[in-house]
Design a protein around this motif. Structure first.
Motif, PDB file in Angstrom:
ATOM      1  N   UNK A   1       0.830  -1.204   0.000  1.00 48.07           N
ATOM      2  CA  UNK A   1       0.000   0.000   0.000  1.00 48.07           C
ATOM      3  C   UNK A   1       0.865   1.254   0.000  1.00 48.07           C
ATOM      4  N   UNK A   2       1.960   1.233   0.757  1.00 50.95           N
ATOM      5  CA  UNK A   2       2.821   2.410   0.859  1.00 50.95           C
ATOM      6  C   UNK A   2       3.622   2.649  -0.408  1.00 50.95           C
ATOM      7  N   UNK A   3       3.910   1.593  -1.155  1.00 53.63           N
ATOM      8  CA  UNK A   3       4.646   1.719  -2.407  1.00 53.63           C
ATOM      9  C   UNK A   3       3.732   1.875  -3.613  1.00 53.63           C
ATOM     10  N   UNK A   4       2.515   1.363  -3.504  1.00 50.40           N
ATOM     11  CA  UNK A   4       1.586   1.385  -4.630  1.00 50.40           C
ATOM     12  C   UNK A   4       1.794   0.213  -5.548  1.00 50.40           C
ATOM     13  N   UNK A   5       3.010   0.074  -6.030  1.00 49.96           N
ATOM     14  CA  UNK A   5       3.386  -1.052  -6.883  1.00 49.96           C
ATOM     15  C   UNK A   5       4.869  -1.307  -6.656  1.00 49.96           C
ATOM     16  N   UNK A   6       5.245  -2.586  -6.656  1.00 48.84           N
ATOM     17  CA  UNK A   6       6.648  -2.899  -6.424  1.00 48.84           C
ATOM     18  C   UNK A   6       6.972  -4.339  -6.750  1.00 48.84           C
ATOM     19  N   UNK A   7       8.245  -4.608  -6.937  1.00 48.92           N
ATOM     20  CA  UNK A   7       8.718  -5.970  -7.139  1.00 48.92           C
ATOM     21  C   UNK A   7       8.805  -6.681  -5.791  1.00 48.92           C
ATOM     22  N   UNK A   8       9.085  -7.961  -5.845  1.00 46.49           N
ATOM     23  CA  UNK A   8       9.326  -8.744  -4.626  1.00 46.49           C
ATOM     24  C   UNK A   8      10.374  -8.066  -3.754  1.00 46.49           C
ATOM     25  N   UNK A   9      11.500  -7.672  -4.360  1.00 44.26           N
ATOM     26  CA  UNK A   9      12.578  -7.043  -3.595  1.00 44.26           C
ATOM     27  C   UNK A   9      12.147  -5.700  -3.021  1.00 44.26           C
ATOM     28  N   UNK A  10      11.405  -4.896  -3.798  1.00 45.58           N
ATOM     29  CA  UNK A  10      10.925  -3.591  -3.319  1.00 45.58           C
ATOM     30  C   UNK A  10      10.086  -3.754  -2.063  1.00 45.58           C
ATOM     31  N   UNK A  11       9.113  -4.649  -2.145  1.00 46.51           N
ATOM     32  CA  UNK A  11       8.134  -4.790  -1.064  1.00 46.51           C
ATOM     33  C   UNK A  11       8.771  -5.426   0.165  1.00 46.51           C
ATOM     34  N   UNK A  12       9.606  -6.442  -0.040  1.00 41.88           N
ATOM     35  CA  UNK A  12      10.274  -7.076   1.096  1.00 41.88           C
ATOM     36  C   UNK A  12      11.204  -6.096   1.798  1.00 41.88           C
ATOM     37  N   UNK A  13      11.866  -5.238   1.029  1.00 40.36           N
ATOM     38  CA  UNK A  13      12.847  -4.316   1.609  1.00 40.36           C
ATOM     39  C   UNK A  13      12.203  -3.244   2.470  1.00 40.36           C
ATOM     40  N   UNK A  14      10.930  -2.950   2.248  1.00 39.83           N
ATOM     41  CA  UNK A  14      10.290  -1.836   2.952  1.00 39.83           C
ATOM     42  C   UNK A  14      10.387  -1.998   4.463  1.00 39.83           C
ATOM     43  N   UNK A  15      10.117  -3.199   4.954  1.00 44.89           N
ATOM     44  CA  UNK A  15      10.267  -3.491   6.387  1.00 44.89           C
ATOM     45  C   UNK A  15      11.390  -4.493   6.633  1.00 44.89           C
ATOM     46  N   UNK A  16      12.303  -4.621   5.654  1.00 48.23           N
ATOM     47  CA  UNK A  16      13.469  -5.492   5.727  1.00 48.23           C
ATOM     48  C   UNK A  16      13.074  -6.937   6.043  1.00 48.23           C
ATOM     49  N   UNK A  17      12.165  -7.452   5.230  1.00 47.59           N
ATOM     50  CA  UNK A  17      11.805  -8.861   5.296  1.00 47.59           C
ATOM     51  C   UNK A  17      12.696  -9.643   4.341  1.00 47.59           C
TER      52      UNK A  17
END
Length: 390
Positions: A214-230
């Protein structure tokens, strides 16, 4: 990585960029009534950092979205009323207090950790908890001193103990006072209905993946995982149940996921013209920033001076939904000094002048001085635009 399902939508590179800007609160009318707390809830995490040039990064993030909100009001919004806490997310971040239960997976992982960089003397942990119980919120200095007198990592026993208690979730950082963490017992600082670790790891991860999407709107696996360092495998395990939908983005080599709400309407509205903290969540992931904006962003504060290209704390210029340049700022009394300005083209001159003037006013400066412009032919136009912006 698990097999990606077929995309439910195809986005142009421009649509993805605009979706990302809207998701980050930089396209469309800002929610001024919700203010700084609204920005925090919208982003899900605001990174903290020790560097302060114009202001600290956690102040620059709401400034970029709301404009000249008072700096004391920013800290008050974060640290009063029990609305937020500090914990490890993308890095050390301010987080909305309602997300406390969803970091249970990380607290459990820290508790199960077999090895730490600092040894903890016997009884030190219990002594810190006892002191906080008796005396209320305290800094590490008030708990007995933060350091032993050596290098910066040579922490005292009480500092090691309270930081470990912070990781475990028994203690919470409730505010920053002169940039020192103020620690309190979680049972006092976190609302009773949120003070639990009942959610299993899968539920925590589903929530954080959904929030990041939701905070990125759209992202790759790496983008989304990196947001909270998963970890990538943590993302894989929950993405199907997260509510995010697979999409294909023009020019992106890897599959992407989007917040379905972000696909319901085309992003429209006013673009912010502003300077961004190098730690702003719009640009904190370098590969994503290059993919979306064609802009190479690197913090050079820790690069030797002679090897810096753009300066110590170069702040990217956002205008018209594009990253058009950057400036390395400093303050000398009531003058904002643009030590080094980098501009992509002549089109960046007017927005850079506007952004510099607005930033100067926000931090209490009444003059702007430009020391160096990378494209020398743009130095005089920038100086003229700054004069006209008074």
């Amino acid at each position: 990585m698990t097999t990606t399902p077929p995309p439910l939508a195809e986005l142009s590179a421009d649509e993805a960029r605009r979706i990302a800007l809207r998701a980050q609160g930089l396209l469309g009318a800002p929610d001024r009534r919700a203010g700084v707390r609204g920005v925090l809830r919208h982003l899900g995490a605001v990174q903290l950092d020790t560097i302060s040039v114009l202001a600290r990064s956690h102040e620059l993030v709401p400034y970029a979205r709301l404009g000249g909100v008072g700096r004391t009001a920013v800290d008050a919004a974060y640290w009063t009323g029990g609305r937020a806490f500090e914990y490890w997310s993308h890095a050390a971040c301010v987080l909305p207090v309602e997300e406390w239960p969803h970091f249970a997976f990380r607290r459990r992982a820290y508790r199960a950790r077999p090895q730490w960089h600092h040894d903890l003397p016997e009884g030190a942990y219990e002594a810190v908890i006892k002191q906080l119980t008796a005396e209320g919120p305290l800094t590490a200095t008030e708990l007995g001193g933060a350091k032993n007198g050596g290098e910066w990592w040579d922490w005292s026993a009480s500092k090691v103990a309270v930081e470990r208690a912070l990781m475990y979730g028994e203690v919470v950082c409730t505010e920053r006072r002169s940039w020192k963490r103020v620690y309190d017992l979680a049972e006092r600082a976190i609302p009773a209905e949120l003070l639990h670790d009942e959610l299993d790891d899968a539920e925590c991860l589903r929530r954080l993946v959904r929030l990041a999407g939701q905070s990125l709107g759209v992202g790759t696996r790496a983008d989304i995982a990196d947001y909270h360092r998963l970890k990538g495998e943590q993302f894989d395990a929950v993405v199907e149940a997260s509510g995010l939908v697979p999409v294909r983005v023009e020019g992106w080599e890897k599959p992407a996921w989007a917040d379905p709400a972000a696909l319901e309407s085309a992003p429209r509205g006013r673009h912010r013209t502003t300077l961004l903290s190098p730690f702003d969540s719009l640009i904190w992931e370098r590969a994503r920033t290059e993919r979306i904006f064609g802009f190479t962003h690197r913090l050079e504060a820790y690069v030797p001076r002679q090897k810096r290209i753009h300066g110590y704390f170069a702040m990217p210029l956002l205008a018209g939904g594009r990253l058009l340049g950057r400036v390395d700022p400093a303050r000398e009394g009531r003058t904002l000094v643009a030590r080094q300005v980098s501009l992509d083209s002549a089109k960046a001159v007017a927005p850079m002048a506007q952004a510099l003037r607005e930033a100067a006013e926000w931090v209490g400066c009444d003059a702007v001085r430009v020391e160096r412009v990378d494209r020398t032919e743009l130095a005089a136009p920038l100086t003229a635009a700054l004069a006209a912006a008074r």
